[in-house]
Design an enzyme around this catalytic site. Sequence first.
Site, PDB file in Angstrom:
ATOM      1  N   CYS A   1      -0.660   7.272  12.178  1.00  0.00           N
ATOM      2  CA  CYS A   1      -1.915   6.903  11.540  1.00  0.00           C
ATOM      3  C   CYS A   1      -3.028   7.620  12.278  1.00  0.00           C
ATOM      4  O   CYS A   1      -3.048   7.661  13.500  1.00  0.00           O
ATOM      5  CB  CYS A   1      -2.110   5.389  11.591  1.00  0.00           C
ATOM      6  SG  CYS A   1      -3.707   4.821  10.961  1.00  0.00           S
ATOM      7  N   HIS A   2      -3.991   8.142  11.532  1.00  0.00           N
ATOM      8  CA  HIS A   2      -5.058   8.933  12.151  1.00  0.00           C
ATOM      9  C   HIS A   2      -6.255   8.108  12.611  1.00  0.00           C
ATOM     10  O   HIS A   2      -7.272   8.652  13.006  1.00  0.00           O
ATOM     11  CB  HIS A   2      -5.531  10.019  11.186  1.00  0.00           C
ATOM     12  CG  HIS A   2      -6.006   9.495   9.861  1.00  0.00           C
ATOM     13  ND1 HIS A   2      -5.795  10.167   8.676  1.00  0.00           N
ATOM     14  CD2 HIS A   2      -6.675   8.372   9.522  1.00  0.00           C
ATOM     15  CE1 HIS A   2      -6.316   9.487   7.681  1.00  0.00           C
ATOM     16  NE2 HIS A   2      -6.861   8.403   8.166  1.00  0.00           N
TER      17      HIS A   2
ATOM     18  N   HIS B   1      -4.311  -0.283  13.119  1.00  0.00           N
ATOM     19  CA  HIS B   1      -5.548  -0.712  12.476  1.00  0.00           C
ATOM     20  C   HIS B   1      -6.275  -1.795  13.256  1.00  0.00           C
ATOM     21  O   HIS B   1      -7.342  -2.240  12.838  1.00  0.00           O
ATOM     22  CB  HIS B   1      -5.309  -1.182  11.033  1.00  0.00           C
ATOM     23  CG  HIS B   1      -4.981  -0.059  10.102  1.00  0.00           C
ATOM     24  ND1 HIS B   1      -4.721  -0.268   8.771  1.00  0.00           N
ATOM     25  CD2 HIS B   1      -4.858   1.279  10.298  1.00  0.00           C
ATOM     26  CE1 HIS B   1      -4.453   0.902   8.184  1.00  0.00           C
ATOM     27  NE2 HIS B   1      -4.533   1.854   9.096  1.00  0.00           N
TER      28      HIS B   1
END
Length: 440
Positions: free
Chosen positions: A169-170, A199
């Site tokens: 995930c960036h 997240h």
Amino acid sequence: MSRIVFIGAGSAVFTRQLVTDLLRMPDLPVLDLVLHDVDPDRLEVARGTAEQLSRRLGRELRVSAETDRRRAVDGADVVVNMVQVGGIASTRTDLEVPARHGLRQTIGDTTGVGGVFRALRTFPLLSGLARDLAELAPEAWLLNYTNPMTMNVWWLAAVAPRLRAVGLCHSVHWTAVDLCALVGVPLEGTTYRAAGVNHQSWLYQWERDGASLYPLLRERIAADPELERRVRVEVFRRIGYYPTETSEHSSEYLSWFLRDDAQVERFRLRPSEYLGISEDNVAEYEAARAALAEGRDLELHDADDAAEYAPQVIHSLLTGTEREIHANVVNRGLVENLPQGAVVEVPARLSGAGVEPVAVGSVPLAGAAHNRTQLSVAEMTVQAALTGDRDLVRQALLVDPNASSTLTPAQLWDLTDELFTAHADLLPTTLGGRTELVLP
């Protein structure tokens, strides 16, 4: 070692980004890129995209397209998963049905009601993919982009523990980029690390020349009252460390924001925002299809915006280049104050040997407390699919901060039952759905 497979390659814009980044790496060998999607039209757009990029960037690329997943992954070295099971129709259900019950979500793809049901729809696909890889490409690296990241990587660890699966995930990278821009400091030369849960990781190191940049951030916030109307700034003020996902996303991981009209207004939130984003994605796909049909060039992102981790992993595997990214992996002594066996996001070193997670000790105590809540929702969702216990799904939503702060237990029970019915065609048979859940 150059057979790269994209699962869900019909996500044509994302495929374009990944292929562009790969072809801009001049020292990579010629790649065998295999594109897989169950939608033949989308698959053809993906193929046309890759072939156009090869011509425009002047790099040879052996491209093939397969609607049969087993043929696609046979002999694979790296498999990149980017499938969204159910597409925009299921996303609309995940957001609109809870909204009718009075529950607000912004994105709905990571935790809470939307994240839980997206995970349950995705588990059968992941099980089938893991089974195929165990038989046809047992040494392949599986790089997962599909959300909900934590639940999906946890599911893979539960059903296929020998699989070399990593979640990418960036969000950590772009958090550092945005913060550096906010305080007027170049990203180059800055050191940053985060850890926690995807997240909801915490930027525990953000430095330049050995000095923390957090004092500059506090000064910047104090100088602009409007910044205090952002969710992440509020989280930073209360927790003491900056979270690594957007304010829109972060608002639905806590009980602080979406349950209250005044908070929604104060923090400038737009419930069900992801519906518009999803519609924009469909429009981008249609524009790409039209451009290819008319022989027009596709729009490419700037080289400076090459932030995706999968091309970096592939490059390191093939060239031996060492670098550091952030990855989602099983917690085996990596984060001391988060549950062992859960899936955590930590720094990871890349090399020709693969992905090596970095042990970080403990994450900030207040951050860990919120992480544990997210991990509880994820664990119960995984166990629900494994055991076929529908009550675990309901109970997971009782734990979720946003859902449980808005609806009563009885209301959550009714909402969950309605979503079981609405998604029945895509849910695993263990939970009364119609999709076979074949464990590897």
